[in-house]
Design an enzyme around this catalytic site. Structure first.
Site, PDB file in Angstrom:
ATOM      1  N   GLU A  29     -73.348 -14.793  24.183  1.00 21.50           N
ATOM      2  CA  GLU A  29     -72.826 -13.433  24.309  1.00 21.50           C
ATOM      3  C   GLU A  29     -72.337 -13.289  25.737  1.00 21.50           C
ATOM      4  O   GLU A  29     -72.959 -13.796  26.666  1.00 21.50           O
ATOM      5  CB  GLU A  29     -73.945 -12.425  24.015  1.00 21.50           C
ATOM      6  CG  GLU A  29     -73.517 -10.963  24.026  1.00 21.50           C
ATOM      7  CD  GLU A  29     -73.631 -10.268  25.383  1.00 21.50           C
ATOM      8  OE1 GLU A  29     -73.223  -9.102  25.481  1.00 21.50           O
ATOM      9  OE2 GLU A  29     -74.107 -10.895  26.366  1.00 21.50           O
TER      10      GLU A  29
ATOM     11  N   ASP B 290     -69.590 -10.707  28.567  1.00 24.26           N
ATOM     12  CA  ASP B 290     -68.939  -9.417  28.800  1.00 24.26           C
ATOM     13  C   ASP B 290     -67.608  -9.630  29.507  1.00 24.26           C
ATOM     14  O   ASP B 290     -67.508 -10.502  30.372  1.00 24.26           O
ATOM     15  CB  ASP B 290     -69.832  -8.548  29.696  1.00 24.26           C
ATOM     16  CG  ASP B 290     -71.254  -8.486  29.186  1.00 24.26           C
ATOM     17  OD1 ASP B 290     -71.517  -7.654  28.316  1.00 24.26           O
ATOM     18  OD2 ASP B 290     -72.092  -9.291  29.652  1.00 24.26           O
TER      19      ASP B 290
ATOM     20  N   ASP C  56     -82.208 -13.312  26.133  1.00 23.60           N
ATOM     21  CA  ASP C  56     -82.026 -13.943  27.445  1.00 23.60           C
ATOM     22  C   ASP C  56     -82.598 -15.362  27.458  1.00 23.60           C
ATOM     23  O   ASP C  56     -82.240 -16.163  28.317  1.00 23.60           O
ATOM     24  CB  ASP C  56     -82.764 -13.133  28.529  1.00 23.60           C
ATOM     25  CG  ASP C  56     -82.164 -11.754  28.751  1.00 23.60           C
ATOM     26  OD1 ASP C  56     -80.948 -11.586  28.549  1.00 23.60           O
ATOM     27  OD2 ASP C  56     -82.917 -10.834  29.123  1.00 23.60           O
TER      28      ASP C  56
ATOM     29  N   ARG D 155     -75.509 -13.308  27.778  1.00 27.19           N
ATOM     30  CA  ARG D 155     -74.860 -13.670  29.052  1.00 27.19           C
ATOM     31  C   ARG D 155     -75.180 -15.125  29.395  1.00 27.19           C
ATOM     32  O   ARG D 155     -75.301 -15.483  30.560  1.00 27.19           O
ATOM     33  CB  ARG D 155     -75.284 -12.731  30.185  1.00 27.19           C
ATOM     34  CG  ARG D 155     -75.128 -11.246  29.832  1.00 27.19           C
ATOM     35  CD  ARG D 155     -75.611 -10.321  30.945  1.00 27.19           C
ATOM     36  NE  ARG D 155     -75.834  -8.979  30.421  1.00 27.19           N
ATOM     37  CZ  ARG D 155     -76.473  -8.010  31.057  1.00 27.19           C
ATOM     38  NH1 ARG D 155     -76.947  -8.216  32.275  1.00 27.19           N
ATOM     39  NH2 ARG D 155     -76.638  -6.827  30.513  1.00 27.19           N
TER      40      ARG D 155
END
Length: 242
Positions: A34, A36, A229, A8
């Site tokens: 990455e 969503d 992360d 993210r």
């Protein structure tokens, strides 16, 4: 070399799934990001993790009940008190246009809600092709029907199943659905599974790897990539291996 995908974006430090987090991941030296995707009420593909906007923005309600214009009014950085500038929820178009300015890879996760299945795949493929990013995008999902559908629509775009329970001979399963890679939870892929998968030509990119011990394990065995992360921490450790 084990690649580093920012989960993210650089979400350990910046608001997840925002342009700020993606740009900071690039600045940190990540190899990929990455993100969503979900659909708004007016069928815009937007970058947000949850079905609802409550956790990550100052709004409340389901993403599918917002128009894109309504969603853009929300602030996706309001929980980050150190960030003074409002960060909107990005459209996928905005992210793909930015990706044209760099060489990052991009793992797009289709959220596996019943509402979006068979609705988001075709417009998603169209956008990836429109921005000429078919070589740099991997489409993943916990909904394996969704990624198989994507493969049938666009066999030139890599697909990778997400899973969080141990699979027996997962490389066999990956091959059976024409996936070139797989994205398991790091806890369910011991070294022997990763090694066997790589030997059978299936790339392995575990998620979400934040502890130094786990990062070192994956660097040691030459795992394809991992999703974290904290790309800064991962890159710092990787430098010891080069």
């Amino acid at each position: 070399m084990t690649l580093i995908f920012a989960h993210r974006g650089y979400s350990a430090k910046y608001p997840e799934n925002t342009m700020k987090a993606f740009k900071e991941a690039e600045n940190a030296g990540a190899d990929g990001i990455e993100l969503d995707v979900q659909l708004t009420k007016d069928n815009e593909i937007v970058v947000i993790h949850d079905d609802k906007v409550d956790r990550t923005t100052n709004g409340s309600g389901f993403v599918k009940d917002f128009s894109f214009a309504e969603l853009r009014r929300l602030d996706a950085s309001y929980k980050h008190k150190t960030i003074l500038k409002k960060e909107p929820v990005p459209s996928l178009k905005e992210v793909l246009a930015w990706l044209q300015t760099n060489q990052l890879q991009c793992n797009i996760e289709i959220k596996s809600s019943a509402e979006s299945y068979m609705k988001i795949e075709e417009p998603l493929i169209e956008l990836i092709r429109e921005f000429a990013l078919t070589e740099r995008v991997i489409i993943s999902s916990f909904n394996h029907y969704s990624i198989v559908y994507c493969y049938r629509l666009a066999p030139e775009i890599e697909i990778a199943p997400l899973y969080h329970e141990g699979l027996y001979m997962p490389w066999v399963y990956a091959r059976s659905i024409k996936a070139k890679g797989m994205h398991p939870n790091f806890r369910v892929v011991p070294n022997e599974i990763i090694k066997a998968s790589l030997e059978f030509g299936i790339e392995v990119r575990p998620y979400t790897v934040n502890k130094e011990q786990e990062m070192r394990r994956l660097f040691d065995i030459g795992c394809t990539a991992f999703i974290t992360d904290d790309p800064v921490k991962a890159i710092k450790i990787r430098k010891e291996y080069s």
